[in-house]
Design a protein around this motif. Structure first.
Motif, short mmCIF file in Angstrom:
data_model
loop_
_atom_site.label_atom_id
_atom_site.label_comp_id
_atom_site.label_asym_id
_atom_site.label_seq_id
_atom_site.Cartn_x
_atom_site.Cartn_y
_atom_site.Cartn_z
N UNK A 81 0.88 -1.43 -0.14
CA UNK A 81 0.17 0.16 -0.20
C UNK A 81 0.90 1.33 0.19
N UNK A 82 1.94 1.11 0.55
CA UNK A 82 2.93 2.52 0.36
C UNK A 82 3.26 2.80 -0.90
N UNK A 83 3.33 2.09 -1.73
CA UNK A 83 3.74 2.38 -3.08
C UNK A 83 2.24 3.04 -3.66
N UNK A 84 1.24 2.14 -3.46
CA UNK A 84 0.02 2.70 -4.13
C UNK A 84 -0.05 4.20 -3.72
N UNK A 85 -0.19 4.30 -2.16
CA UNK A 85 -0.48 5.57 -1.71
C UNK A 85 0.73 6.62 -2.31
N UNK A 86 1.85 6.32 -2.54
CA UNK A 86 2.92 7.22 -3.02
C UNK A 86 2.64 7.61 -4.72
N UNK A 87 2.09 6.77 -5.35
CA UNK A 87 1.63 6.94 -6.87
C UNK A 87 0.15 7.32 -6.83
N UNK A 88 -0.68 7.32 -6.04
CA UNK A 88 -2.21 7.89 -6.28
C UNK A 88 -2.70 8.86 -5.48
N UNK A 89 -2.07 9.17 -4.47
CA UNK A 89 -2.52 10.24 -3.45
C UNK A 89 -1.85 11.57 -3.60
N UNK A 90 -2.85 12.33 -4.24
CA UNK A 90 -2.26 13.63 -4.68
C UNK A 90 -2.40 14.54 -3.40
N UNK A 91 -1.26 15.29 -3.09
CA UNK A 91 -1.47 16.23 -1.73
C UNK A 91 -1.05 17.61 -2.29
N UNK A 92 -2.09 18.48 -1.50
CA UNK A 92 -1.85 19.86 -1.72
C UNK A 92 -0.70 20.45 -1.33
N UNK A 93 -0.31 19.93 -0.26
CA UNK A 93 1.06 20.64 0.45
C UNK A 93 2.33 20.28 -0.37
N UNK A 94 2.13 19.25 -1.33
CA UNK A 94 3.24 19.13 -2.36
C UNK A 94 2.85 19.42 -3.65
N UNK A 95 2.19 20.55 -3.52
CA UNK A 95 2.00 21.37 -4.87
C UNK A 95 0.97 20.73 -5.68
N UNK A 96 0.01 20.05 -5.19
CA UNK A 96 -0.67 19.11 -6.14
C UNK A 96 -0.03 17.99 -6.87
N UNK A 97 1.12 17.43 -5.91
CA UNK A 97 1.72 16.18 -6.55
C UNK A 97 1.45 15.06 -5.66
N UNK A 98 1.93 13.79 -6.35
CA UNK A 98 1.98 12.51 -5.48
C UNK A 98 3.45 12.64 -4.83
N UNK A 99 3.42 11.56 -4.09
CA UNK A 99 4.79 11.33 -3.42
C UNK A 99 6.08 11.10 -4.47
N UNK A 100 5.67 10.22 -5.45
CA UNK A 100 6.49 9.91 -6.48
C UNK A 100 6.87 11.29 -7.42
N UNK A 101 5.83 11.84 -7.40
CA UNK A 101 6.18 13.02 -8.45
C UNK A 101 7.10 14.14 -7.78
N UNK A 102 6.86 14.15 -6.34
CA UNK A 102 7.80 15.16 -5.62
C UNK A 102 8.94 14.59 -5.68
N UNK A 103 9.24 13.44 -5.34
CA UNK A 103 10.43 13.01 -5.30
C UNK A 103 11.22 13.10 -6.56
N UNK A 104 10.55 12.72 -7.61
CA UNK A 104 11.29 12.73 -8.99
C UNK A 104 11.58 14.16 -9.44
N UNK A 105 10.81 15.20 -8.71
CA UNK A 105 11.01 16.55 -9.37
C UNK A 105 11.92 17.01 -8.35
#
Length: 64
Positions: A18-42
């Protein structure tokens, strides 16, 4: 924070799959509308992403 520590903490809290699923699918406002994976990749620091995850899902202070 190293990425390996970040992913260990994610797995400890959410469970391995579920950690990977959460990181790929959950968009967070405090990450500028990014997922965990998107934020880390950026280039976001893993420590900052972890702080955002902690606040978003109310991870207890002793696990932060």
């Amino acid at each position: 924070m190293r990425l390996t520590i970040f992913w260990e903490r994610m797995a400890d809290h959410f469970g391995g799959s579920y950690a990977d699923s959460f990181a790929r699918d959950h968009v967070m406002a405090d990450l500028g509308g990014r997922t965990v994976h998107e934020a880390l990749n950026e280039g976001w620091e893993a420590k900052e992403v972890w702080r955002v995850v902690c606040a978003a899902v109310d991870i207890p202070a002793d696990k932060r």
